[in-house]
Design an enzyme around this catalytic site. Structure first.
Site, PDB file in Angstrom:
ATOM      1  N   TYR A 220      -5.691  29.517  27.728  1.00 34.32           N
ATOM      2  CA  TYR A 220      -4.781  28.421  28.057  1.00 34.32           C
ATOM      3  C   TYR A 220      -5.554  27.089  28.060  1.00 34.32           C
ATOM      4  CZ  TYR A 220      -1.752  25.609  31.057  1.00 34.32           C
ATOM      5  OH  TYR A 220      -0.970  24.620  31.579  1.00 34.32           O
TER       6      TYR A 220
ATOM      7  N   LYS B 123       5.439  30.603  35.700  1.00 30.59           N
ATOM      8  CA  LYS B 123       6.032  31.224  34.510  1.00 30.59           C
ATOM      9  C   LYS B 123       6.951  32.382  34.926  1.00 30.59           C
ATOM     10  CE  LYS B 123       3.073  28.291  32.753  1.00 30.59           C
ATOM     11  NZ  LYS B 123       1.719  28.601  32.389  1.00 30.59           N
TER      12      LYS B 123
ATOM     13  N   ARG C  92      -1.706  24.867  56.518  1.00 34.14           N
ATOM     14  CA  ARG C  92      -2.710  24.969  55.455  1.00 34.14           C
ATOM     15  C   ARG C  92      -3.437  26.309  55.550  1.00 34.14           C
ATOM     16  NH1 ARG C  92      -7.595  23.458  56.382  1.00 34.14           N
ATOM     17  NH2 ARG C  92      -7.176  21.482  57.421  1.00 34.14           N
TER      18      ARG C  92
ATOM     19  N   ASP D  15      -6.310  36.910  33.501  1.00 36.28           N
ATOM     20  CA  ASP D  15      -5.150  36.025  33.586  1.00 36.28           C
ATOM     21  C   ASP D  15      -3.984  36.766  32.936  1.00 36.28           C
ATOM     22  OD1 ASP D  15      -3.144  34.148  33.128  1.00 36.28           O
ATOM     23  OD2 ASP D  15      -4.555  32.508  32.761  1.00 36.28           O
TER      24      ASP D  15
HETATM   25  C1  LIG Z   1       0.403  27.885  32.673  1.00 33.23           C
HETATM   26  C2  LIG Z   1      -0.804  28.733  32.618  1.00 33.23           C
HETATM   27  C3  LIG Z   1      -1.872  28.551  33.496  1.00 33.23           C
HETATM   28  C4  LIG Z   1      -1.911  27.433  34.506  1.00 33.23           C
HETATM   29  O1  LIG Z   1      -0.931  27.566  35.491  1.00 33.23           O
HETATM   30  P1  LIG Z   1      -0.255  26.295  36.209  1.00 33.23           P
HETATM   31  O2  LIG Z   1       0.716  26.935  37.148  1.00 33.23           O
HETATM   32  O3  LIG Z   1       0.388  25.478  35.142  1.00 33.23           O
HETATM   33  O4  LIG Z   1      -1.362  25.572  36.901  1.00 33.23           O
HETATM   34  C5  LIG Z   1      -2.949  29.428  33.415  1.00 33.23           C
HETATM   35  N1  LIG Z   1      -2.977  30.410  32.484  1.00 33.23           N
HETATM   36  C6  LIG Z   1      -1.976  30.600  31.609  1.00 33.23           C
HETATM   37  C7  LIG Z   1      -2.080  31.713  30.620  1.00 33.23           C
HETATM   38  C8  LIG Z   1      -0.873  29.765  31.636  1.00 33.23           C
HETATM   39  O5  LIG Z   1       0.106  29.948  30.754  1.00 33.23           O
END
Ligand SMILES: *Cc1c(COP(=O)(O)O)cnc(C)c1O
Length: 404
Positions: free
Chosen positions: A101, A205, A49, A180
């Site tokens: 998001y 992603k 962890r 982000d």
């Molecule tokens: C998918 C996504 C998130 C969240 O990420 P997870 O891995 O699904 O927790 C945050 N910001 C954007 C722009 C996203 O597309």
């Protein structure tokens, strides 16, 4: 190493520091515990962890790719964001862009706000609006660019200057500026080079790219903030496990290759859609005339591979995505396989309809994630799908709005 090109650095890095066997792929240290030399002598690792060698290699690579002092890998993008939000205490404030998001909105509105954190939403494409929203208790400014799914572009330098100016005027410490960058990833855009303090990735992603890992990352410019966030990562226990870290390291190696292909195909798909009579409007920052195109070009090397568009009719959009052969309906994006979604019914359904409307998120919006398939196959599928979706509407006796 930093003088090497980004695509070279994706595959040329120390995959296994201190390993006497010199493996070229990072081993999976699938262990929760590391034995100590003695009761009082500690090694580099004790408990996974807190830290694991596979994750460490990944975190160093993430930091190097985004040009940060430290990278931290988490179990998901939202786990990463949640750790960052621990820098904001009850009574303090977050200023956030208003095109976010859906899961980010849910974290803010259902977890942080009930716990006493104040969130102010602003149109972050206007840096002056961001500056005005910042108060003496603002600790975090959080934006997405290009935003998901409408591809609004935030001028990172302008917002960073606005945060500086607000701090100067108010005589307080500068709020942390988090970008982000999930929509593009570091092959295309590196916000730390444009005034951001922290980059957030949903590594689920593009970084992973194969739709087989849930993961998230924070990369920070400043080592002291990195230490604070590493403390949260250990204290709350949302760090990424060794096997997922390995998969992410594996996926990252082809990031440039994948994204170059995906972007080129996305540009062709966007051009096809923009010329199609059944498509009312295309949201793609790579199209000439996109309001954020110039700003985006200053801070990114390409448009990414997510294309959103409106048909003018939510039913036509639904029939379209349900009728496509090469675009499975999935909530996510960024993988090697293309996919389609209806954001208002899926990824952004956690935003109340009234809020969606206020944010001009069209109910008929279709979002395509473009993969690495042949562009001609994807375009043929979309062409067939659009004709069928509009044609069915004629058969059901409703007038079709023809645009030529
Ligand atoms: C998918 C996504 C998130 C969240 O990420 P997870 O891995 O699904 O927790 C945050 N910001 C954007 C722009 C996203 O597309």
């Amino acid at each position: 190493m930093s003088e090497l090109d980004f695509s070279t650095r994706l595959v040329r890095f120390d995959a296994a520091p201190d390993d006497p066997h010199r493996p070229v792929a990072t081993p999976i240290y699938q262990t929760a515990l590391f034995e100590q030399e003695s009761a009082t002598a500690f090694g580099a690792y004790d408990y996974s962890r807190s830290g694991n060698p596979t994750r460490t290699v990944l975190e160093r690579q993430l930091a190097a790719l985004d040009g940060g002092a430290r990278g931290l890998a988490f179990a998901s993008g939202l786990a990463a964001l949640s750790a960052l939000c621990r820098c904001v205490r009850p009574g303090e404030e977050i200023v956030a862009g208003d095109d976010l998001y859906g899961g980010t909105y849910r974290l803010f509105s259902r977890i942080l706000e009930p716990a006493g954190v104040i969130v102010r939403y602003v149109d972050a494409t206007d840096a002056e609006e961001v500056r005005r929203a910042i108060g003496p208790r603002t600790r975090l400014v959080h934006v997405e660019t290009p935003s998901n799914p409408l591809q609004r572009v935030v001028d990172l330098r302008a917002v960073s200057s606005a945060i500086d100016e607000a701090a100067r005027t108010l005589g307080v410490e500068r709020a942390i500026f988090c970008v982000d960058a999930t929509a593009t990833g570091p092959a295309v855009q590196r916000p730390l080079e444009h005034g951001a303090d922290v980059v957030l990735h949903s590594a689920t992603k593009y970084l992973c790219g194969h739709s087989d890992v849930s993961a998230g990352a924070l990369v920070v410019k400043d080592a002291a903030l990195g230490d604070r966030l590493a403390f949260v990562q250990n204290a709350e226990g949302a760090g990424l496990g060794p096997f997922d870290s390995f998969l992410l390291l594996r996926g990252l190696k082809t990031l440039s290759l994948r994204v170059e292909r995906q972007q080129a195909t996305a540009a062709r798909v966007a051009a096809f859609l923009a010329a199609h009579p059944a498509v009312r409007r295309v949201h793609f920052v790579g199209l000439a005339g996109h309001p954020g195109a110039l700003t985006h070009a200053r801070q990114a090397s390409g448009p990414g591979a997510v294309v959103s568009f409106e048909t003018g009719d939510a039913e036509v959009s639904r029939r379209l995505v349900e009728g496509l052969a090469l675009f499975p309906i999935t909530v996510s994006f960024g993988g090697v396989g293309s996919s389609a979604s209806l954001p208002c019914r899926m990824s952004h359904a956690s935003i109340p309809a009234s809020v969606r409307a206020a944010r001009r998120l069209p109910e008929d919006l279709v979002r395509l994630s473009i993969g690495i398939e042949a562009a001609d196959d994807l375009i043929a599928d979309l062409s067939r799908g659009l004709s069928a979706a509009v044609g069915e509407k004629v058969e059901s006796g409703v007038r079709v709005r023809a645009r030529v």
